[in-house]
Enzyme design. Structure first.
Site: not given
Ligand code: ARG
Length: 407
Positions: A14, A98, A127, A178
């Site tokens: 991506d 992040r 995210d 993912s």
């Molecule tokens: N659900 C988790 C969170 O919001 C993991 C997110 C993982 N992100 C990803 N792009 N696979 O913290």
């Protein structure tokens, strides 16, 4: 002059496609920033290979920043001090990384005189919230671009797009999971696990495959709430976490299978593996049981829930989160001592001992043998007054019916 954009770059499909897509669609210049928060670039690839991909996709520059120590010492350390588990379970693996990435994006945006930052998140996740709210807090003047929210391409379309532009990707159209990873663990989404009834498959796990059936014993020492030694040896936190991931992970400890509530209102089923994170939080909380005064301990448990929610929700850089940090930091002054952990395959952690020079545990008060120093007679008046309200109520309103229901 073309607008200049600093992109949070992972090297995946991506964000690689995002470089070329933004150049074509928006006529911008791209600086890719790859922040190393302790992710393992898959065995066959180095950060240099990933950088070459960014340049092949059309980036003017690809900057690689080593933020592993920063991730450990400023972010994981605060999460340990707070015993932070979102919804009582998830140690905030992605949520913690992040704000680290955002800080470096903003820093690079200033160095390169960029007008915007960009990320590769879709509109469905947490995210995007963390990137955008974080950027707003650190650099309210910067615009944030989210190409993957605009382009309307499926995964297969993205693979075609990469082929058309000769971007050397490793992904294929049938990738299943993912995965987001860093020092604090791995988050696994998509594929077969989108059915919450389906048992987790073994294949996406890498940190928690059982490779030893012998119990693994580890002593972790804390200094004012921060893990500082492993088995008596002073170790910097990033290395301590990495080592504990291997040792605890080898017994299969550290897996989570949960349905969680995302900030955007979606329930999602996720798998995590985070052996060091779960072990360190359990050990830290256990040591706190020894050293924190009762009211402080109880209030801290309540605030810990809020701290984890704020961090999950992208509020790392926010006034409430910072005020809670001050509370947590003050609470850690005496959280110094050692905790013994025993990991037993498959996936069990038992905390089998703890000691601290600051312990409030008092043998004389606790013991039932001859060394007892507690004045039992003091309890008589204490309990009478403590229960006085209930007793008065029962006398006035009539006592509760004490007859058990007949069988
Ligand atoms: N659900 C988790 C969170 O919001 C993991 C997110 C993982 N992100 C990803 N792009 N696979 O913290």
């Amino acid at each position: 002059m073309a607008k200049r954009v600093v992109l949070a770059y992972s090297g995946g499909l991506d964000t690689s496609v995002a470089i070329r897509w933004m150049i074509q669609e928006w006529g911008v210049e791209i600086i890719a920033v790859l922040v190393d928060v302790g992710q393992d670039p898959s065995s066959s690839e180095s950060f240099e290979d990933i950088k070459a991909r960014a340049l092949a996709a059309g980036a003017l520059e690809c900057v690689i920043v080593d933020a592993r120590r920063e991730m450990a010492e400023e972010f994981c350390a605060k999460a340990i001090a707070a015993n932070a588990l979102y919804e009582g379970k998830y140690p905030l693996v992605s949520a913690l990384s992040r704000p680290v990435i955002v800080r470096h994006l903003v820093d690079q945006a200033r160095k390169f005189n960029a007008q915007a930052v960009a990320h590769g998140c879709t509109g469905k996740g947490n995210d995007q919230v963390r990137f955008e709210v974080g950027t707003a807090a650190l650099a309210p003047e910067l615009e944030v671009l989210a190409p993957a929210r605009n382009w309307g391409m499926t995964r297969a379309d993205s693979v075609d797009f990469a082929e058309k532009w000769n971007i050397p990707i490793k992904a294929t159209k049938d990738k299943i999971y993912s995965i987001d990873e860093n020092l604090w663990g791995r988050a696994i989404e998509c594929g077969a696990i989108e059915d919450p009834w389906a048992a987790p498959p073994e294949e996406p796990y890498t940190l928690t495959r059982v490779t030893t059936l012998e119990p693994v014993e580890v002593t972790v020492s804390f200094t004012e709430g921060v893990p500082t030694k492993l088995d008596g040896v002073a170790t910097d936190l990033a290395e301590l976490i990495a080592t504990l991931n291997l040792r605890a992970g080898s017994t299969g400890f550290g897996r989570l299978d949960m349905v969680e509530n995302r900030r955007v209102g979606i329930k999602s089923r996720e798998l995590y593996e985070c052996p060091a994170a779960l072990a360190l939080i359990a050990a830290h909380a256990d040591l706190e049981d020894m050293v924190l005064e009762r009211d402080l301990a109880h209030e801290k448990m309540r605030l810990s829930i809020r701290w984890a929610e704020l961090v999950y929700d992208g509020m790392w850089f926010s006034p409430l989160k910072e005020a809670l940090d001050a509370f947590v930091s003050d609470s850690q002054r005496h959280v110094t001592g050692d905790v013994r952990l025993r990991f037993e395959a498959p996936g069990l952690l038992r905390i089998v001992g703890r000691r601290s020079p600051a312990a409030l545990y008092d043998y004389g008060l606790a013991t039932y043998d001859a060394a007892d120093t507690f004045r039992h007679s003091d309890s008589e008046g204490f309990v009478r007054i403590y229960g006085l309200g209930v007793k008065t109520w029962a006398q006035r309103q009539g006592a509760k019916n004490a007859t058990p229901p007949s069988p």
